[in-house]
Design an enzyme around this catalytic site. Structure first.
Site, mmCIF file in Angstrom:
data_model
loop_
_atom_site.group_PDB
_atom_site.id
_atom_site.type_symbol
_atom_site.label_atom_id
_atom_site.label_comp_id
_atom_site.label_asym_id
_atom_site.label_seq_id
_atom_site.Cartn_x
_atom_site.Cartn_y
_atom_site.Cartn_z
ATOM 1 N N HIS A 16 0.013 2.639 2.354
ATOM 2 C CA HIS A 16 0.862 1.741 3.142
ATOM 3 C C HIS A 16 1.283 2.441 4.444
ATOM 4 O O HIS A 16 1.253 1.847 5.517
ATOM 5 C CB HIS A 16 2.137 1.379 2.371
ATOM 6 C CG HIS A 16 1.921 0.550 1.138
ATOM 7 N ND1 HIS A 16 2.387 0.914 -0.100
ATOM 8 C CD2 HIS A 16 1.311 -0.652 0.959
ATOM 9 C CE1 HIS A 16 2.091 -0.011 -0.982
ATOM 10 N NE2 HIS A 16 1.421 -0.971 -0.383
ATOM 11 N N ARG A 89 -8.848 -1.850 2.115
ATOM 12 C CA ARG A 89 -9.406 -0.632 1.534
ATOM 13 C C ARG A 89 -10.875 -0.799 1.183
ATOM 14 O O ARG A 89 -11.621 0.157 1.124
ATOM 15 C CB ARG A 89 -8.624 -0.240 0.275
ATOM 16 C CG ARG A 89 -7.211 0.236 0.568
ATOM 17 C CD ARG A 89 -6.384 0.264 -0.690
ATOM 18 N NE ARG A 89 -6.259 -1.077 -1.234
ATOM 19 C CZ ARG A 89 -5.688 -1.357 -2.391
ATOM 20 N NH1 ARG A 89 -5.212 -0.388 -3.133
ATOM 21 N NH2 ARG A 89 -5.601 -2.604 -2.803
ATOM 22 N N SER A 127 -0.452 1.489 -5.524
ATOM 23 C CA SER A 127 0.855 1.712 -6.160
ATOM 24 C C SER A 127 0.690 1.807 -7.674
ATOM 25 O O SER A 127 1.348 2.619 -8.326
ATOM 26 C CB SER A 127 1.807 0.562 -5.820
ATOM 27 O OG SER A 127 1.983 0.469 -4.438
#
Ligand code: COA
Length: 156
Positions: A16, A89, A127
């Site tokens: 992020h 990504r 995450s």
């Protein structure tokens, strides 16, 4: 120009941060819009996620932290924001993000989405991986900055 980078940030990762810093460099001002999803219990509460963002980004100019509930497009319209920044990504992200961008634009023609390719060294980060590794009491320093590592250690 103020752009919006929205997400759950549960927790914020180096992936992020890569997008946030690059977006700030390109556009000048970035609003981090933290999603408050009452139907999804995350690891960190909304307040904890915001506090971690504040801690990690405290000395960075041009970066603001806010939260929203409901649809991102409504948040954009209500606040007169026009540009959403998303990180990509992989082609898997692209498939998902393209649909999101198209749907958002259907609801507000003024809202555009800009995609930034993730830096290769961060493209494996998520995450959920950070949370999983932390749950086994392993070092998460490849995923998250120090303040988040400490918060993850406390959670588990
Ligand atoms: N680097 C590293 N990780 C990244 C990343 C990057 N550049 N971009 C996304 N991720 C990862 C996150 O780590 C997270 O990983 P996880 O799923 O393994 O936990 C995952 O991608 C997504 O997290 P996040 O970036 O926080 O976003 P999100 O998918 O939770 O939220 C919103 C995206 C907020 C933009 C979207 O859900 C939304 O708009 N929600 C509101 C409702 C809405 O408007 N829906 C659309 C209707 S048309």
């Amino acid at each position: 120009m103020k752009v919006v980078y929205a997400g759950s940030f549960d927790p914020i990762t180096y992936g992020h941060l890569d997008i946030i810093y690059r977006a700030q460099k390109m556009f000048g001002e970035v609003v981090l819009a933290v999603l408050h999803n009452r139907n999804k219990q995350g690891l960190f509460t909304l307040n904890e996620r915001i506090e971690l963002l504040e801690e990690v980004l405290s000395d960075k100019p041009g970066i603001y932290i806010d939260s929203f509930e409901g649809l991102l497009v409504d948040y954009m319209t209500e606040n007169n924001y026009n540009i959403i920044v998303r990180g990509l990504r992989s082609s898997i992200d692209f498939e998902f993000e393209l649909n999101l961008a198209m749907a958002n634009r259907e609801y507000d023609q003024e809202v555009e989405t800009i995609f930034l390719p993730s830096s290769p060294k961060y493209s494996f980060i998520s995450s959920s991986l950070a949370r999983e590794v932390a749950s086994f009491h392993r070092d998460t320093s490849i995923f998250v900055p120090e303040a988040v590592q400490i918060a993850l250690e406390k959670k588990f």
